[in-house]
Design an enzyme around this catalytic site. Structure first.
Site, PDB file in Angstrom:
ATOM      1  N   HIS A 271       0.863  -1.189   0.000  1.00 25.22           N
ATOM      2  CA  HIS A 271       0.000   0.000   0.000  1.00 25.22           C
ATOM      3  C   HIS A 271       0.897   1.236   0.000  1.00 25.22           C
ATOM      4  O   HIS A 271       1.676   1.430  -0.925  1.00 25.22           O
ATOM      5  CB  HIS A 271      -0.944  -0.065   1.209  1.00 25.22           C
ATOM      6  CG  HIS A 271      -2.084   0.919   1.152  1.00 25.22           C
ATOM      7  ND1 HIS A 271      -2.474   1.583   0.015  1.00 25.22           N
ATOM      8  CD2 HIS A 271      -2.935   1.363   2.132  1.00 25.22           C
ATOM      9  CE1 HIS A 271      -3.497   2.370   0.275  1.00 25.22           C
ATOM     10  NE2 HIS A 271      -3.792   2.259   1.560  1.00 25.22           N
ATOM     11  N   HIS A 318      -1.823  -2.034 -10.479  1.00 29.80           N
ATOM     12  CA  HIS A 318      -2.774  -1.543  -9.485  1.00 29.80           C
ATOM     13  C   HIS A 318      -3.893  -2.564  -9.371  1.00 29.80           C
ATOM     14  O   HIS A 318      -4.259  -3.206 -10.353  1.00 29.80           O
ATOM     15  CB  HIS A 318      -3.325  -0.170  -9.893  1.00 29.80           C
ATOM     16  CG  HIS A 318      -4.107   0.493  -8.801  1.00 29.80           C
ATOM     17  ND1 HIS A 318      -5.454   0.246  -8.597  1.00 29.80           N
ATOM     18  CD2 HIS A 318      -3.736   1.383  -7.850  1.00 29.80           C
ATOM     19  CE1 HIS A 318      -5.868   0.963  -7.563  1.00 29.80           C
ATOM     20  NE2 HIS A 318      -4.862   1.651  -7.093  1.00 29.80           N
ATOM     21  N   ARG A 327      -2.995  10.078 -11.407  1.00 30.51           N
ATOM     22  CA  ARG A 327      -2.146  10.746 -10.411  1.00 30.51           C
ATOM     23  C   ARG A 327      -0.686  10.736 -10.863  1.00 30.51           C
ATOM     24  O   ARG A 327       0.065  11.675 -10.590  1.00 30.51           O
ATOM     25  CB  ARG A 327      -2.307  10.054  -9.047  1.00 30.51           C
ATOM     26  CG  ARG A 327      -3.741  10.091  -8.530  1.00 30.51           C
ATOM     27  CD  ARG A 327      -3.925   9.232  -7.285  1.00 30.51           C
ATOM     28  NE  ARG A 327      -3.644   7.824  -7.553  1.00 30.51           N
ATOM     29  CZ  ARG A 327      -3.633   6.867  -6.621  1.00 30.51           C
ATOM     30  NH1 ARG A 327      -3.906   7.184  -5.360  1.00 30.51           N
ATOM     31  NH2 ARG A 327      -3.384   5.618  -6.930  1.00 30.51           N
ATOM     32  N   ASP A 373       2.661   5.876  -7.135  1.00 34.73           N
ATOM     33  CA  ASP A 373       3.945   5.768  -6.446  1.00 34.73           C
ATOM     34  C   ASP A 373       5.139   5.812  -7.393  1.00 34.73           C
ATOM     35  O   ASP A 373       6.267   6.067  -6.965  1.00 34.73           O
ATOM     36  CB  ASP A 373       4.002   4.462  -5.645  1.00 34.73           C
ATOM     37  CG  ASP A 373       2.892   4.374  -4.613  1.00 34.73           C
ATOM     38  OD1 ASP A 373       2.720   5.338  -3.861  1.00 34.73           O
ATOM     39  OD2 ASP A 373       2.193   3.344  -4.576  1.00 34.73           O
TER      40      ASP A 373
END
Length: 441
Positions: A271, A318, A327, A373
């Site tokens: 996460h 994901h 994002r 990320d």
């Protein structure tokens, strides 16, 4: 003019009435089926939650109250002279379901400034930990230490009426969001800057003040924090940090206890800790290759080596998304605007060109595209925030916006204790043989 608290009460009363009618008319309708693979493999794809604040579409990405990230960048209020959205505006949108005015955002900023005092015992709790404690450990301990301030816990102990739960949760949530930047910056300065702490600046917005307390006065870094805090705030309700906060809150644990639980989930490498793993992997690749800016051929060889060793390429894939994470795209746009010649940022872009085709060629990966990320660490390193163990704390400060707004909705709508049914493998085997019933009440 009504306060955001009063407006939330009016808005949530309307939604609560709508839900009551929905359940009255359609409560017995089935919305899907559950397979054995789903209950054994992480409940993927099972619709079992209602989260008002955002919705994740596998093909389109995250939408906050119907607005995409590019739309938020365009429509949400900005700081004076800035171009990135203020997180205060996103919080307003998630809470009320409507775009805020500049005055709405200024009111929230002022509200959080008034609530931002952190008691000394919280700093003492942080100081009691070894200096080498992971920043997320220190962050969760600080949130737990703040729990002494919980209005919900205090009022519940005195016999608060159920209809008033939302109000105490709202006040706790506002207090928590106001205080988290101070706590997070204190941890950062303690661990990495010789305990040279920086006091808040009451003239700055929430994210701008956070950047200031971290020790970064560059205005474009403040802009990065505004963008970062906005795009990491929420990702519908089924991710670990959001679901955990909701689950613990359903037991009527106060927002401090609930958020601390959610942050423990965020700290996992599958996460929020993933952003730490991404930058670590890139730095190790550059060191092994002996170059500052690896080319696509070099990256391809290193990626294949990583996969052959049975490891994953961090930042790619994901659980829900089946496209490049919006994002990621927002951060790439920020990088091209503010640091187009940075070798580390360029490396992220080279990886983006190289990795998806390799993963696609394996034929087993549903989503070969980058997630949020994959980019965030390189932007932070550009400004000198190189301590990648701290990145998940930044994520946590942002994620509090979404999960606490959602927790306010949980209590305003009177959602009950969450308690799904579980079964044993033995019962599953009996059911497959036609012996016994697998589905409980």
């Amino acid at each position: 003019m009504a306060t955001i608290k009063e407006r939330f009460k009016s808005t949530s009363d309307v939604v609560a009435a709508e839900i009551k009618e929905l359940l009255k008319e359609h409560g017995s309708k089935k919305i899907g089926e559950v397979t054995l693979s789903q209950i054994y493999q992480g409940m993927r794809g099972i619709t079992g939650l209602v989260t008002e604040t955002s919705l994740l579409d596998a093909q389109e990405g995250i939408r906050f109250r119907g607005y995409s990230i590019p739309e938020l960048q365009q429509k949400l209020p900005k700081a004076n002279g800035g171009t990135e959205p203020l997180p205060e505006g996103l919080f307003h949108l998630m809470l009320l379901g409507e775009l805020p005015s500049d005055d709405d955002v200024h009111d929230i900023t002022a509200n959080w400034q008034r609530r931002s005092h952190v008691p000394n015992h919280v700093f003492a709790a942080i100081e009691a930990l070894p200096l080498d404690s992971h920043p997320m450990t220190q962050f969760v301990v600080a949130i737990m230490a703040l729990q002494t301030e919980s209005k919900f816990a205090e009022r519940y102990a005195k016999g608060m009426a159920k209809k008033d739960y939302w109000e105490a949760v709202f006040d706790d949530s506002m207090d928590l969001i106001a205080r988290l930047p101070r706590v997070a910056a204190y941890i950062y300065r303690r661990k990495y800057k010789n305990e040279d702490h920086i006091h808040p600046d009451g003239l700055l917005d929430w994210a701008g003040n956070f950047a200031h307390m971290l020790g970064y006065e560059d205005e474009t870094f403040r802009e990065l924090m505004r963008l970062y805090m906005t795009i990491h705030a929420d990702h519908e309700g089924g991710n670990v940090s959001a679901h955990t906060t909701h689950l613990v809150g359903s037991a009527l644990s106060d927002p401090y206890l609930s958020l601390a639980a959610g942050m423990n989930g965020l700290a996992g490498p599958l996460h929020g800790l993933a952003n730490q793993e991404v930058i670590k992997w890139i730095l190790e690749m550059r060191e092994e290759l002996g170059v500052e800016l690896p080319g696509n051929v070099q990256i391809e060889a290193y990626v294949k080596k990583t996969l052959n060793e049975g490891k994953v390429v961090p930042g790619y894939g994901h659980a829900v998304l089946r496209k490049t994470d919006p994002r990621f795209a927002a951060q790439m746009e920020f990088g091209k605007k503010h640091m187009p010649d940075d070798p580390l940022v360029q490396t992220v872009w080279n990886i983006y060109e190289t990795v998806p085709p390799i993963l696609q060629s394996l034929g087993k990966i549903k989503n070969p595209w980058p997630n949020v990320d994959a980019h965030s660490g390189a932007l932070l390193v550009h400004y000198g925030l190189v301590e990648y163990e701290f990145y998940t704390v930044l994520f946590g400060v942002s994620r509090a916006l979404g999960v606490l707004a959602s927790l306010c909705w949980d209590r305003a709508l009177g959602f009950p204790l969450e308690r799904p049914k579980s079964v044993t493998t033995e019962l599953v085997k009996d059911w497959l043989k036609g012996e016994g019933e697998i589905w409980g009440d």
